[in-house]
Scaffold this active site. Sequence first.
Site, mmCIF file in Angstrom:
data_model
loop_
_atom_site.group_PDB
_atom_site.id
_atom_site.type_symbol
_atom_site.label_atom_id
_atom_site.label_comp_id
_atom_site.label_asym_id
_atom_site.label_seq_id
_atom_site.Cartn_x
_atom_site.Cartn_y
_atom_site.Cartn_z
ATOM 1 N N ARG A 114 26.597 -161.232 -31.658
ATOM 2 C CA ARG A 114 26.812 -159.804 -31.908
ATOM 3 C C ARG A 114 27.513 -159.229 -30.691
ATOM 4 O O ARG A 114 27.115 -159.492 -29.553
ATOM 5 C CB ARG A 114 25.457 -159.116 -32.136
ATOM 6 C CG ARG A 114 25.486 -157.610 -32.214
ATOM 7 C CD ARG A 114 26.106 -157.157 -33.517
ATOM 8 N NE ARG A 114 25.918 -155.740 -33.760
ATOM 9 C CZ ARG A 114 26.659 -154.769 -33.234
ATOM 10 N NH1 ARG A 114 27.610 -155.040 -32.377
ATOM 11 N NH2 ARG A 114 26.432 -153.516 -33.560
ATOM 12 N N ARG A 149 20.259 -163.148 -32.585
ATOM 13 C CA ARG A 149 21.672 -163.337 -32.276
ATOM 14 C C ARG A 149 21.863 -163.102 -30.784
ATOM 15 O O ARG A 149 21.193 -162.259 -30.188
ATOM 16 C CB ARG A 149 22.548 -162.318 -33.022
ATOM 17 C CG ARG A 149 22.518 -162.422 -34.507
ATOM 18 C CD ARG A 149 23.346 -161.330 -35.147
ATOM 19 N NE ARG A 149 22.797 -160.004 -34.831
ATOM 20 C CZ ARG A 149 23.188 -158.879 -35.411
ATOM 21 N NH1 ARG A 149 24.129 -158.891 -36.323
ATOM 22 N NH2 ARG A 149 22.638 -157.724 -35.083
ATOM 23 N N ASP A 157 30.064 -150.862 -32.268
ATOM 24 C CA ASP A 157 29.558 -150.958 -33.634
ATOM 25 C C ASP A 157 30.759 -150.769 -34.550
ATOM 26 O O ASP A 157 31.463 -149.759 -34.467
ATOM 27 C CB ASP A 157 28.499 -149.887 -33.892
ATOM 28 C CG ASP A 157 27.590 -150.203 -35.062
ATOM 29 O OD1 ASP A 157 27.700 -151.307 -35.633
ATOM 30 O OD2 ASP A 157 26.767 -149.339 -35.411
ATOM 31 N N GLU A 206 30.592 -151.354 -41.465
ATOM 32 C CA GLU A 206 30.030 -152.403 -42.317
ATOM 33 C C GLU A 206 31.091 -152.813 -43.334
ATOM 34 O O GLU A 206 31.982 -152.032 -43.672
ATOM 35 C CB GLU A 206 28.776 -151.886 -43.025
ATOM 36 C CG GLU A 206 27.660 -151.471 -42.089
ATOM 37 C CD GLU A 206 27.121 -152.622 -41.247
ATOM 38 O OE1 GLU A 206 26.966 -153.749 -41.789
ATOM 39 O OE2 GLU A 206 26.843 -152.407 -40.060
#
Length: 131
Positions: free
Chosen positions: A19, A63, A24, A27
């Site tokens: 990650r 992760r 961010d 999605e």
Amino acid sequence: MHDGDTIRVRQGQLVERVRFACIDAPELAQPLGKESRDYLKSLIAQNGNRVTLKIVDTDRYRRKIAEVFSGGKFLQAEQVKGGMACVYEQYLSNCPDAAAVKQAQNFAQSSRVGVWSGNYTKPWDYRKMNR
């Protein structure tokens, strides 16, 4: 490659999900989600699909959280500069190169590219609304 801020890396026989620290990305189901993933894929392909990781933590999904580099480029900053991700303020304290991603976001915002070109929902808000 999963999306614009998560990749799978292989070292020998070991394959791990990584990650991206600091950012961010939308999605996959969000507007620009697939574009973000594909942009990241193209950045990594430019260096023969090789990356270097600076691991900073592990998340609750086990992760690795890492700053990711490829071909001399800091991929988090490249994703943000291209408007394909946002600075993830909530976790920025875990980001050794936070200044670079903030500078990239200032550039993307002033250029009105990607997630800054319209009224896009931030990925963290999208996840809250779709739980």
